[in-house]
Design a protein around this motif. Structure first.
Motif, PDB file in Angstrom:
ATOM      1  N   CYS A  47       0.830  -1.209   0.000  1.00 51.10           N
ATOM      2  CA  CYS A  47       0.000   0.000   0.000  1.00 51.10           C
ATOM      3  C   CYS A  47       0.870   1.267   0.000  1.00 51.10           C
ATOM      4  O   CYS A  47       0.550   2.253  -0.650  1.00 51.10           O
ATOM      5  N   HIS A 100      -9.641  -2.678   0.180  1.00 55.42           N
ATOM      6  CA  HIS A 100      -8.773  -2.148   1.238  1.00 55.42           C
ATOM      7  C   HIS A 100      -8.866  -0.623   1.292  1.00 55.42           C
ATOM      8  O   HIS A 100      -8.983  -0.038   2.365  1.00 55.42           O
ATOM      9  N   HIS A 143       0.286  -2.071   4.662  1.00 57.40           N
ATOM     10  CA  HIS A 143      -0.524  -3.228   4.281  1.00 57.40           C
ATOM     11  C   HIS A 143      -0.023  -3.842   2.966  1.00 57.40           C
ATOM     12  O   HIS A 143       0.310  -3.127   2.030  1.00 57.40           O
ATOM     13  N   THR A 147       0.815   6.040   0.342  1.00 57.53           N
ATOM     14  CA  THR A 147       0.202   6.132   1.666  1.00 57.53           C
ATOM     15  C   THR A 147       1.263   5.850   2.727  1.00 57.53           C
ATOM     16  O   THR A 147       2.394   5.500   2.409  1.00 57.53           O
ATOM     17  N   CYS A 195       0.787   3.502   4.825  1.00 58.33           N
ATOM     18  CA  CYS A 195       0.232   2.220   5.247  1.00 58.33           C
ATOM     19  C   CYS A 195       1.114   1.068   4.773  1.00 58.33           C
ATOM     20  O   CYS A 195       1.498   1.014   3.616  1.00 58.33           O
ATOM     21  N   HIS A 210      -8.998   3.154   4.085  1.00 57.06           N
ATOM     22  CA  HIS A 210      -8.670   4.536   3.754  1.00 57.06           C
ATOM     23  C   HIS A 210      -9.904   5.393   3.453  1.00 57.06           C
ATOM     24  O   HIS A 210      -9.768   6.548   3.043  1.00 57.06           O
TER      25      HIS A 210
HETATM   26 ZN   LIG Z   1      -3.513   0.863   3.008  1.00 60.67          ZN
END
Ligand SMILES: [Zn+2]
Length: 58
Positions: A7, A33, A16, A12, A14, A38
């Motif tokens: 991600c 996701h 993930h 971002t 993030c 988000h």
């Molecule tokens: Zn994310």
């Protein structure tokens, strides 16, 4: 070969990681996701392009 998207590579903060067998599967999971984590109800075209560019072979 599995496809993987981090991600963070889309811009971002993030960490993930999204994995799938195909680009389509990763795109689908990424959209989910983005929505759940988000708060992106719809993913703009420029983000879709970024996501596609960020998908790598595992
Ligand atoms: Zn994310």
């Amino acid at each position: 070969m599995a496809k993987v998207l981090v991600c963070k590579d889309v811009g971002t903060e993030c960490n993930h990681v999204i994995k799938g067998q195909t680009v389509e599967e990763v795109m689908q999971k990424a959209a989910q996701h983005a929505k759940e984590v988000h708060g992106m109800a719809q993913v703009p075209a420029e983000v879709v392009a970024k996501v596609q560019a960020a998908i790598k072979d595992e």
